[in-house]
Design a protein around this motif. Structure first.
Motif, PDB file in Angstrom:
ATOM      1  N   VAL A  71       0.805  -0.893  -0.139  1.00 44.79           N
ATOM      2  CA  VAL A  71       0.098  -0.028   0.008  1.00 44.79           C
ATOM      3  C   VAL A  71       0.942   1.139  -0.007  1.00 44.79           C
ATOM      4  N   VAL A  72       0.557   2.168  -0.867  1.00 48.15           N
ATOM      5  CA  VAL A  72       1.464   3.496  -1.028  1.00 48.15           C
ATOM      6  C   VAL A  72       0.486   4.755  -0.746  1.00 48.15           C
ATOM      7  N   GLU A  73       0.962   5.464   0.232  1.00 44.78           N
ATOM      8  CA  GLU A  73      -0.122   6.471   0.626  1.00 44.78           C
ATOM      9  C   GLU A  73      -0.361   7.648  -0.293  1.00 44.78           C
ATOM     10  N   ASN A  74       0.425   7.797  -1.376  1.00 42.62           N
ATOM     11  CA  ASN A  74      -0.054   8.928  -2.246  1.00 42.62           C
ATOM     12  C   ASN A  74       0.396   8.744  -3.590  1.00 42.62           C
ATOM     13  N   ARG A  75       0.069   9.606  -4.458  1.00 41.25           N
ATOM     14  CA  ARG A  75       0.325   9.359  -6.012  1.00 41.25           C
ATOM     15  C   ARG A  75       1.914   9.899  -6.051  1.00 41.25           C
ATOM     16  N   GLU A  76       2.389  10.700  -5.303  1.00 41.50           N
ATOM     17  CA  GLU A  76       3.851  11.331  -5.455  1.00 41.50           C
ATOM     18  C   GLU A  76       4.745  10.128  -5.213  1.00 41.50           C
ATOM     19  N   LYS A  77       4.375   9.369  -4.075  1.00 36.62           N
ATOM     20  CA  LYS A  77       5.302   8.267  -3.614  1.00 36.62           C
ATOM     21  C   LYS A  77       5.174   6.923  -4.545  1.00 36.62           C
ATOM     22  N   LEU A  78       3.876   6.849  -4.959  1.00 37.21           N
ATOM     23  CA  LEU A  78       3.596   5.941  -6.035  1.00 37.21           C
ATOM     24  C   LEU A  78       4.443   5.828  -7.230  1.00 37.21           C
ATOM     25  N   ASP A  79       4.461   7.003  -7.964  1.00 37.41           N
ATOM     26  CA  ASP A  79       5.016   7.487  -9.200  1.00 37.41           C
ATOM     27  C   ASP A  79       6.695   7.184  -8.659  1.00 37.41           C
ATOM     28  N   SER A  80       7.151   7.864  -7.897  1.00 41.34           N
ATOM     29  CA  SER A  80       8.455   7.571  -7.370  1.00 41.34           C
ATOM     30  C   SER A  80       9.083   6.186  -7.311  1.00 41.34           C
ATOM     31  N   VAL A  81       8.281   5.363  -6.566  1.00 35.89           N
ATOM     32  CA  VAL A  81       8.585   3.831  -6.330  1.00 35.89           C
ATOM     33  C   VAL A  81       8.444   3.175  -7.747  1.00 35.89           C
ATOM     34  N   MET A  82       7.415   3.227  -8.309  1.00 31.96           N
ATOM     35  CA  MET A  82       7.222   2.807  -9.825  1.00 31.96           C
ATOM     36  C   MET A  82       8.400   3.028 -10.668  1.00 31.96           C
ATOM     37  N   ASP A  83       8.800   4.010 -10.672  1.00 37.36           N
ATOM     38  CA  ASP A  83      10.076   4.730 -11.638  1.00 37.36           C
ATOM     39  C   ASP A  83      11.173   3.968 -11.250  1.00 37.36           C
ATOM     40  N   GLU A  84      11.493   3.573  -9.678  1.00 38.97           N
ATOM     41  CA  GLU A  84      12.739   3.086  -9.098  1.00 38.97           C
ATOM     42  C   GLU A  84      12.752   1.687  -9.581  1.00 38.97           C
ATOM     43  N   ILE A  85      11.558   1.138  -9.327  1.00 39.80           N
ATOM     44  CA  ILE A  85      11.185  -0.214  -9.348  1.00 39.80           C
ATOM     45  C   ILE A  85      11.901  -0.597 -11.077  1.00 39.80           C
ATOM     46  N   GLU A  86      11.290   0.118 -11.954  1.00 44.78           N
ATOM     47  CA  GLU A  86      11.724  -0.044 -13.577  1.00 44.78           C
ATOM     48  C   GLU A  86      12.966   0.185 -13.626  1.00 44.78           C
ATOM     49  N   LYS A  87      13.539   1.039 -13.042  1.00 41.43           N
ATOM     50  CA  LYS A  87      15.079   1.277 -13.403  1.00 41.43           C
ATOM     51  C   LYS A  87      15.833   0.119 -12.843  1.00 41.43           C
ATOM     52  N   ILE A  88      15.596  -0.372 -11.491  1.00 40.32           N
ATOM     53  CA  ILE A  88      16.234  -1.588 -11.183  1.00 40.32           C
ATOM     54  C   ILE A  88      16.171  -2.758 -11.923  1.00 40.32           C
ATOM     55  N   MET A  93       9.758  -2.026 -18.247  1.00 46.02           N
ATOM     56  CA  MET A  93       9.262  -3.161 -17.890  1.00 46.02           C
ATOM     57  C   MET A  93       8.435  -3.837 -18.944  1.00 46.02           C
ATOM     58  N   SER A  94       8.342  -3.236 -20.123  1.00 45.16           N
ATOM     59  CA  SER A  94       7.810  -3.806 -21.495  1.00 45.16           C
ATOM     60  C   SER A  94       8.604  -5.006 -21.938  1.00 45.16           C
ATOM     61  N   LYS A  95       9.889  -4.876 -21.731  1.00 44.93           N
ATOM     62  CA  LYS A  95      10.813  -6.266 -22.264  1.00 44.93           C
ATOM     63  C   LYS A  95      10.303  -7.373 -21.767  1.00 44.93           C
ATOM     64  N   PRO A  96      10.284  -8.400 -22.812  1.00 37.18           N
ATOM     65  CA  PRO A  96      10.037  -9.645 -22.308  1.00 37.18           C
ATOM     66  C   PRO A  96      10.690 -10.238 -21.054  1.00 37.18           C
ATOM     67  N   ASP A  97      10.127 -11.151 -20.342  1.00 35.49           N
ATOM     68  CA  ASP A  97      10.624 -11.612 -19.246  1.00 35.49           C
ATOM     69  C   ASP A  97      11.153 -10.548 -18.209  1.00 35.49           C
ATOM     70  N   THR A  98      10.520  -9.533 -18.057  1.00 37.55           N
ATOM     71  CA  THR A  98      10.858  -8.558 -17.101  1.00 37.55           C
ATOM     72  C   THR A  98       9.947  -8.647 -16.141  1.00 37.55           C
TER      73      THR A  98
END
Length: 127
Positions: A71-88, A93-98
């Motif tokens: 659970v993520v409290e707000n949109r700013e934190k959500l966007d931040s964590v999704m960006d970081e996960i994609e970088k990692i 994330m659209s590449k196969p087997d990701t």
């Protein structure tokens, strides 16, 4: 509040993702072993009945995923964590087997440390 779901094919990225989530301020998550239906069908064949196929898959070396949800409290934190996960995970994330990740708004919740912050009456409401 938002529920973030991450189905991670690159399980070797999980530890780094959890560290980054903690840095961002997301301290709780649930992680479960998972397997995509398409991968299961390709690995065991279409003619095997469902239950037998699942049992066979459990005894084989089929690649498994990890599914993380939090659970993520707000949109700013959500966007931040999704960006970081994609970088990692390699930056795309659209590449196969990701993997895949998505978030859905939480209309109401009860329990857990995040919901206690947003208590209104006896029900916990989204922002």
């Amino acid at each position: 509040m938002y529920a973030l779901f991450v189905v991670l094919n690159k399980v070797e990225c999980l530890s780094e993702i959890l560290r980054k989530m903690k840095d961002i301020g997301i301290t709780g998550a649930t992680i479960v072993d998972s397997m995509g239906a398409g991968r299961l069908r390709r690995s065991i064949g279409k003619e095997i009945p469902l239950i037998a196929g699942i049992m066979k898959a459990l005894d084989t070396d089929i690649a498994h995923n990890k599914t993380l949800f939090t659970v993520v409290e707000n949109r700013e934190k959500l966007d931040s964590v999704m960006d970081e996960i994609e970088k990692i995970c390699g930056g795309d994330m659209s590449k196969p087997d990701t993997g895949i990740m998505f978030a859905v708004p939480i209309a109401a919740s009860r329990g857990g440390s995040v919901s206690r912050v947003h208590k209104i009456s006896n029900t916990y409401k989204a922002e």
